[in-house]
Write a protein that holds these residues in place. Structure first.
Motif, PDB file in Angstrom:
ATOM      1  N   ASP A 170      -2.214   5.090  -2.071  1.00 28.19           N
ATOM      2  CA  ASP A 170      -3.448   5.037  -2.849  1.00 28.19           C
ATOM      3  C   ASP A 170      -4.339   6.246  -2.614  1.00 28.19           C
ATOM      4  O   ASP A 170      -5.267   6.494  -3.390  1.00 28.19           O
ATOM      5  CB  ASP A 170      -4.236   3.763  -2.504  1.00 28.19           C
ATOM      6  CG  ASP A 170      -3.472   2.494  -2.821  1.00 28.19           C
ATOM      7  OD1 ASP A 170      -2.733   2.486  -3.823  1.00 28.19           O
ATOM      8  OD2 ASP A 170      -3.601   1.520  -2.056  1.00 28.19           O
ATOM      9  N   LEU A 171      -4.067   6.995  -1.547  1.00 29.42           N
ATOM     10  CA  LEU A 171      -4.969   8.068  -1.140  1.00 29.42           C
ATOM     11  C   LEU A 171      -4.377   9.469  -1.234  1.00 29.42           C
ATOM     12  O   LEU A 171      -5.127  10.442  -1.273  1.00 29.42           O
ATOM     13  CB  LEU A 171      -5.423   7.831   0.311  1.00 29.42           C
ATOM     14  CG  LEU A 171      -6.224   6.563   0.590  1.00 29.42           C
ATOM     15  CD1 LEU A 171      -6.460   6.402   2.083  1.00 29.42           C
ATOM     16  CD2 LEU A 171      -7.553   6.598  -0.154  1.00 29.42           C
ATOM     17  N   ILE A 172      -3.076   9.576  -1.278  1.00 28.41           N
ATOM     18  CA  ILE A 172      -2.453  10.876  -1.114  1.00 28.41           C
ATOM     19  C   ILE A 172      -2.834  11.861  -2.219  1.00 28.41           C
ATOM     20  O   ILE A 172      -2.878  13.071  -1.998  1.00 28.41           O
ATOM     21  CB  ILE A 172      -0.906  10.735  -1.001  1.00 28.41           C
ATOM     22  CG1 ILE A 172      -0.286  12.027  -0.464  1.00 28.41           C
ATOM     23  CG2 ILE A 172      -0.300  10.290  -2.313  1.00 28.41           C
ATOM     24  CD1 ILE A 172      -0.710  12.420   0.917  1.00 28.41           C
ATOM     25  N   LEU A 178      -7.219  13.200   5.297  1.00 27.25           N
ATOM     26  CA  LEU A 178      -6.821  11.859   5.731  1.00 27.25           C
ATOM     27  C   LEU A 178      -6.599  11.852   7.239  1.00 27.25           C
ATOM     28  O   LEU A 178      -5.915  12.723   7.782  1.00 27.25           O
ATOM     29  CB  LEU A 178      -5.540  11.424   5.017  1.00 27.25           C
ATOM     30  CG  LEU A 178      -5.574  11.473   3.480  1.00 27.25           C
ATOM     31  CD1 LEU A 178      -4.208  11.104   2.901  1.00 27.25           C
ATOM     32  CD2 LEU A 178      -6.653  10.561   2.915  1.00 27.25           C
ATOM     33  N   GLY A 179      -7.191  10.851   7.911  1.00 26.24           N
ATOM     34  CA  GLY A 179      -7.058  10.729   9.355  1.00 26.24           C
ATOM     35  C   GLY A 179      -6.007   9.707   9.737  1.00 26.24           C
ATOM     36  O   GLY A 179      -6.001   8.588   9.220  1.00 26.24           O
ATOM     37  N   LEU A 180      -5.118  10.100  10.646  1.00 24.57           N
ATOM     38  CA  LEU A 180      -4.088   9.201  11.171  1.00 24.57           C
ATOM     39  C   LEU A 180      -4.496   8.796  12.586  1.00 24.57           C
ATOM     40  O   LEU A 180      -4.502   9.627  13.500  1.00 24.57           O
ATOM     41  CB  LEU A 180      -2.732   9.895  11.192  1.00 24.57           C
ATOM     42  CG  LEU A 180      -2.184  10.370   9.839  1.00 24.57           C
ATOM     43  CD1 LEU A 180      -0.868  11.122  10.041  1.00 24.57           C
ATOM     44  CD2 LEU A 180      -1.991   9.207   8.882  1.00 24.57           C
ATOM     45  N   THR A 181      -4.859   7.535  12.749  1.00 22.99           N
ATOM     46  CA  THR A 181      -5.351   7.027  14.024  1.00 22.99           C
ATOM     47  C   THR A 181      -4.200   6.430  14.811  1.00 22.99           C
ATOM     48  O   THR A 181      -3.664   5.379  14.457  1.00 22.99           O
ATOM     49  CB  THR A 181      -6.433   5.961  13.789  1.00 22.99           C
ATOM     50  OG1 THR A 181      -7.535   6.564  13.122  1.00 22.99           O
ATOM     51  CG2 THR A 181      -6.909   5.366  15.111  1.00 22.99           C
ATOM     52  N   LEU A 196       3.743  11.957   8.247  1.00 20.67           N
ATOM     53  CA  LEU A 196       3.707  13.419   8.180  1.00 20.67           C
ATOM     54  C   LEU A 196       5.017  13.978   7.638  1.00 20.67           C
ATOM     55  O   LEU A 196       5.020  14.924   6.841  1.00 20.67           O
ATOM     56  CB  LEU A 196       3.412  13.986   9.568  1.00 20.67           C
ATOM     57  CG  LEU A 196       2.019  13.692  10.123  1.00 20.67           C
ATOM     58  CD1 LEU A 196       1.928  14.090  11.592  1.00 20.67           C
ATOM     59  CD2 LEU A 196       0.948  14.398   9.306  1.00 20.67           C
ATOM     60  N   ASP A 197       6.108  13.402   8.060  1.00 21.61           N
ATOM     61  CA  ASP A 197       7.421  13.856   7.582  1.00 21.61           C
ATOM     62  C   ASP A 197       7.577  13.606   6.087  1.00 21.61           C
ATOM     63  O   ASP A 197       8.206  14.389   5.374  1.00 21.61           O
ATOM     64  CB  ASP A 197       8.521  13.130   8.369  1.00 21.61           C
ATOM     65  CG  ASP A 197       9.879  13.783   8.200  1.00 21.61           C
ATOM     66  OD1 ASP A 197       9.945  15.027   8.128  1.00 21.61           O
ATOM     67  OD2 ASP A 197      10.877  13.050   8.136  1.00 21.61           O
ATOM     68  N   GLU A 198       6.964  12.535   5.603  1.00 15.15           N
ATOM     69  CA  GLU A 198       7.083  12.151   4.199  1.00 15.15           C
ATOM     70  C   GLU A 198       6.107  12.923   3.309  1.00 15.15           C
ATOM     71  O   GLU A 198       6.462  13.313   2.190  1.00 15.15           O
ATOM     72  CB  GLU A 198       6.809  10.648   4.071  1.00 15.15           C
ATOM     73  CG  GLU A 198       6.957  10.091   2.671  1.00 15.15           C
ATOM     74  CD  GLU A 198       8.403   9.915   2.244  1.00 15.15           C
ATOM     75  OE1 GLU A 198       8.640   9.727   1.027  1.00 15.15           O
ATOM     76  OE2 GLU A 198       9.304   9.972   3.117  1.00 15.15           O
ATOM     77  N   ASP A 202      -0.727  19.302   5.319  1.00 15.09           N
ATOM     78  CA  ASP A 202      -1.943  19.988   4.896  1.00 15.09           C
ATOM     79  C   ASP A 202      -3.162  19.078   4.791  1.00 15.09           C
ATOM     80  O   ASP A 202      -4.296  19.553   4.893  1.00 15.09           O
ATOM     81  CB  ASP A 202      -1.730  20.678   3.545  1.00 15.09           C
ATOM     82  CG  ASP A 202      -0.749  21.830   3.639  1.00 15.09           C
ATOM     83  OD1 ASP A 202      -0.523  22.330   4.765  1.00 15.09           O
ATOM     84  OD2 ASP A 202      -0.196  22.231   2.602  1.00 15.09           O
ATOM     85  N   LYS A 203      -2.951  17.760   4.595  1.00 17.67           N
ATOM     86  CA  LYS A 203      -4.083  16.850   4.337  1.00 17.67           C
ATOM     87  C   LYS A 203      -4.474  16.007   5.547  1.00 17.67           C
ATOM     88  O   LYS A 203      -5.388  15.186   5.446  1.00 17.67           O
ATOM     89  CB  LYS A 203      -3.732  15.897   3.183  1.00 17.67           C
ATOM     90  CG  LYS A 203      -3.691  16.553   1.816  1.00 17.67           C
ATOM     91  CD  LYS A 203      -3.285  15.543   0.748  1.00 17.67           C
ATOM     92  CE  LYS A 203      -4.311  14.461   0.540  1.00 17.67           C
ATOM     93  NZ  LYS A 203      -5.530  14.952  -0.112  1.00 17.67           N
ATOM     94  N   PHE A 204      -3.828  16.195   6.697  1.00 23.89           N
ATOM     95  CA  PHE A 204      -3.950  15.196   7.759  1.00 23.89           C
ATOM     96  C   PHE A 204      -4.589  15.731   9.042  1.00 23.89           C
ATOM     97  O   PHE A 204      -4.419  16.888   9.412  1.00 23.89           O
ATOM     98  CB  PHE A 204      -2.568  14.639   8.101  1.00 23.89           C
ATOM     99  CG  PHE A 204      -1.942  13.847   6.985  1.00 23.89           C
ATOM    100  CD1 PHE A 204      -2.313  12.532   6.750  1.00 23.89           C
ATOM    101  CD2 PHE A 204      -1.008  14.434   6.144  1.00 23.89           C
ATOM    102  CE1 PHE A 204      -1.748  11.800   5.713  1.00 23.89           C
ATOM    103  CE2 PHE A 204      -0.428  13.714   5.100  1.00 23.89           C
ATOM    104  CZ  PHE A 204      -0.805  12.400   4.884  1.00 23.89           C
TER     105      PHE A 204
END
Length: 250
Positions: A170-172, A178-181, A196-198, A202-204
């Motif tokens: 929904d966000l990509i 985008l933050g990965l917690t 990240l692999d998928e 650049d956005k994370f």
């Protein structure tokens, strides 16, 4: 390394030393709900602590701490308008790099109002925002969150945090970071690496969201270590653990 989202006020002094020893040079501490925010005075004391006590505690351990200041959806006091009115003056502090952590928890009318007003302030000031997504009803509430972002601010000023597999699709395509917690009960290092692999790098951002909940102050360096073992290019590891955050917030 930069840990892009922590709650320094909930952590013991020793955690900052552990983070620095592990290679974390900088962290962003975010406003949240460490106490029952019965009045705006409690919120102001919380902001003061982030910008003074916690910055000092981190610095004594070799960790540079910046702050995001704002009204978390779980810390909306009855007199929240006073906090909204005072917020601009707090954003002038040198160590403040964003309005945050803001967003929705249950999508109540008061939450939506306070979130909207802070987004509008950020848009006026051309300031970045760090946006919360909840654990409960995450997908449904994130849709409301993104709608409010698109209606009130240039999405390129936002980082939407605590992103996981339930909301990534929904966000990509949204023009936001985008933050990965990586935190117990939220996301494992393997989960983050899969995203990240998928979807690329650049956005994370990577972050630990260390707080009073089950947390690991070393989750960012541990994830970086696992990425190295998995054979990811150093330039891509640098993007998600340092360069993207530095370019966006610092």
């Amino acid at each position: 390394m930069i840990d892009s989202h922590i709650h320094a006020d909930t952590r013991p002094y020793e955690d900052f030393g552990k983070m620095a020893i592990a290679g974390i040079e900088t962290a962003i501490t975010c406003a949240h709900d460490p106490l029952r925010m019965t009045t705006s005075d409690v919120i102001f004391d919380h902001w003061y602590r982030l910008l003074n006590n916690d910055v000092k505690r981190a610095a004594e351990n070799g960790l540079k701490l910046y702050a995001a200041i704002g009204i978390h959806p779980r810390s909306i006091s009855d007199d929240f308008q006073r906090a909204l009115d005072e917020l601009p003056s707090w954003l002038e502090e040198d160590l403040v790099v964003a309005i945050g952590e803001i967003g929705l928890e249950t999508a109540s009318e008061s939450e939506k109002y306070v979130f909207k007003r802070q987004l509008q302030l950020a848009d006026e000031l051309k300031m970045k925002v760090i946006v919360h997504t909840p654990r409960t009803n995450k997908k449904e509430i994130t849709k409301i969150t993104t709608s409010l972002i698109e209606e009130n601010i240039d999405p390129s000023l936002a980082v939407i945090d605590h992103v996981d597999n339930s909301i990534i699709e929904d966000l990509i395509e949204l023009d936001a970071m985008l933050g990965l917690t990586v935190q117990p009960q939220k996301m494992t290092a393997a989960d983050a690496i899969f995203i990240l692999d998928e979807y690329g790098f650049d956005k994370f951002f990577l972050d630990s969201d260390i707080s009073s909940s089950p947390s690991d102050p070393l989750s960012v360096p541990k994830t970086v270590h696992k990425m190295k073992l998995a054979g990811f290019l150093e330039k891509n590891i640098q993007k998600v653990s340092y360069k993207n955050v530095f370019k966006f917030l610092l």
